[in-house]
Design a protein around this motif. Sequence first.
Motif, PDB file in Angstrom:
ATOM      1  N   ARG A  37      34.458  36.222  41.443  1.00 28.11           N
ATOM      2  CA  ARG A  37      33.939  37.503  40.998  1.00 28.11           C
ATOM      3  C   ARG A  37      34.133  37.663  39.493  1.00 28.11           C
ATOM      4  NH1 ARG A  37      35.706  39.363  46.128  1.00 28.11           N
ATOM      5  NH2 ARG A  37      34.161  40.645  47.201  1.00 28.11           N
ATOM      6  N   SER A  38      33.227  38.372  38.878  1.00 26.27           N
ATOM      7  CA  SER A  38      33.352  38.732  37.470  1.00 26.27           C
ATOM      8  C   SER A  38      33.237  40.250  37.369  1.00 26.27           C
ATOM      9  CB  SER A  38      32.245  38.068  36.639  1.00 26.27           C
ATOM     10  OG  SER A  38      32.387  36.660  36.641  1.00 26.27           O
ATOM     11  N   PHE A  39      34.218  40.868  36.765  1.00 27.39           N
ATOM     12  CA  PHE A  39      34.182  42.313  36.600  1.00 27.39           C
ATOM     13  C   PHE A  39      35.038  42.700  35.396  1.00 27.39           C
ATOM     14  CE2 PHE A  39      37.454  41.161  39.678  1.00 27.39           C
ATOM     15  CZ  PHE A  39      38.577  41.804  39.184  1.00 27.39           C
ATOM     16  N   LYS A  40      34.781  43.881  34.901  1.00 23.79           N
ATOM     17  CA  LYS A  40      35.505  44.363  33.738  1.00 23.79           C
ATOM     18  C   LYS A  40      36.981  44.537  34.086  1.00 23.79           C
ATOM     19  CE  LYS A  40      35.229  47.914  30.143  1.00 23.79           C
ATOM     20  NZ  LYS A  40      34.526  49.147  29.701  1.00 23.79           N
ATOM     21  N   GLY A  41      37.839  43.984  33.259  1.00 30.81           N
ATOM     22  CA  GLY A  41      39.272  44.091  33.495  1.00 30.81           C
ATOM     23  C   GLY A  41      39.852  42.978  34.336  1.00 30.81           C
ATOM     24  N   LYS A  42      39.035  41.977  34.690  1.00 31.98           N
ATOM     25  CA  LYS A  42      39.526  40.887  35.540  1.00 31.98           C
ATOM     26  C   LYS A  42      40.660  40.125  34.870  1.00 31.98           C
ATOM     27  CE  LYS A  42      38.171  36.624  37.903  1.00 31.98           C
ATOM     28  NZ  LYS A  42      37.091  35.696  38.284  1.00 31.98           N
ATOM     29  N   VAL A  43      40.530  39.868  33.575  1.00 33.05           N
ATOM     30  CA  VAL A  43      41.560  39.116  32.859  1.00 33.05           C
ATOM     31  C   VAL A  43      42.888  39.869  32.889  1.00 33.05           C
ATOM     32  CG1 VAL A  43      42.272  38.211  30.621  1.00 33.05           C
ATOM     33  CG2 VAL A  43      39.907  37.948  31.366  1.00 33.05           C
ATOM     34  N   LEU A  44      42.839  41.177  32.680  1.00 35.59           N
ATOM     35  CA  LEU A  44      44.064  41.975  32.703  1.00 35.59           C
ATOM     36  C   LEU A  44      44.697  41.983  34.094  1.00 35.59           C
ATOM     37  CD1 LEU A  44      43.034  45.048  30.511  1.00 35.59           C
ATOM     38  CD2 LEU A  44      44.531  43.139  29.885  1.00 35.59           C
ATOM     39  N   LEU A  45      43.863  42.123  35.131  1.00 38.93           N
ATOM     40  CA  LEU A  45      44.370  42.134  36.498  1.00 38.93           C
ATOM     41  C   LEU A  45      45.007  40.798  36.856  1.00 38.93           C
ATOM     42  CD1 LEU A  45      44.754  43.424  39.253  1.00 38.93           C
ATOM     43  CD2 LEU A  45      42.402  42.786  39.838  1.00 38.93           C
ATOM     44  N   LEU A  49      48.890  39.790  37.906  1.00 40.54           N
ATOM     45  CA  LEU A  49      49.262  39.065  39.126  1.00 40.54           C
ATOM     46  C   LEU A  49      50.141  37.854  38.840  1.00 40.54           C
ATOM     47  CD1 LEU A  49      45.846  39.122  41.064  1.00 40.54           C
ATOM     48  CD2 LEU A  49      47.867  40.535  41.493  1.00 40.54           C
ATOM     49  N   LEU A  50      49.952  37.253  37.662  1.00 46.94           N
ATOM     50  CA  LEU A  50      50.682  36.032  37.320  1.00 46.94           C
ATOM     51  C   LEU A  50      51.972  36.299  36.546  1.00 46.94           C
ATOM     52  CD1 LEU A  50      47.693  33.732  36.259  1.00 46.94           C
ATOM     53  CD2 LEU A  50      48.974  33.658  38.409  1.00 46.94           C
ATOM     54  N   LEU A  51      52.216  37.553  36.170  1.00 44.58           N
ATOM     55  CA  LEU A  51      53.387  37.870  35.356  1.00 44.58           C
ATOM     56  C   LEU A  51      54.719  37.393  35.943  1.00 44.58           C
ATOM     57  CD1 LEU A  51      52.779  41.416  33.822  1.00 44.58           C
ATOM     58  CD2 LEU A  51      53.150  39.269  32.606  1.00 44.58           C
TER      59      LEU A  51
END
Length: 220
Positions: A37-45, A49-51
């Motif tokens: 999926r591609s959506f606005k804010g995906k990189v931040l989300l 999740l990986l933090l």
Amino acid sequence: MAASFWSPVLLSAQIAVVSTMIVALAGISAAVFMAKRSFKGKVLLETFLLLPLVFPPSVTGFLLIVVFGTRSPAGQLILTIFGSPVMFTWWAGVIASSVVAFPLMYQAVKTGLQAIDCDIEDAAKVDGAGAGKVIWHISLPLALSSILTGLILSFARALGEFGATLMFAGNIPGKTQTVPTAIYMAIESGDMELAWMWVLTIVALSFIMLAAVSFHSSRK
């Protein structure tokens, strides 16, 4: 001696098994949602999740105390439902282990799903399969190797969790004392023989887990 030695080992294994089950459900669900999926804010989300993968254990433990402590809304809810706080319990160890193991499961499954040829999934959709059927009967079976790798890595990570568990679950013998915390206490008390026995046990278990991952990868 035998009982005191095996108690942390069995507790670590039990926590790792339950944590891996939780992480499998959460990690696979998140990976299915995020993979293609591609959506606005995906990189931040995804960064969020990986933090836990890069957080110092003390930071993870501190945040878990903040989120699930008795003064937090979640902590108050748990206290109301179960009559006791989650901190310094067996479940605190499960939560800590799940948080630190989740990124490994998520990343492994996401990588496997992204490697699947989109034409295969599209062909199934053309033949009338809905999104759910494509995921269950096409995508996840094709990503099975990555899922198994994620399960093994998550189990190994949960088995070796120390810092966050020590802060959030404590080190109560027979209740929350896992192998990593038991090793720490044995060294603190100067019992190097006992510490070495636990070290060799967890090294052997970790070696078996990583060997299983390498064997899996070599058969792809």
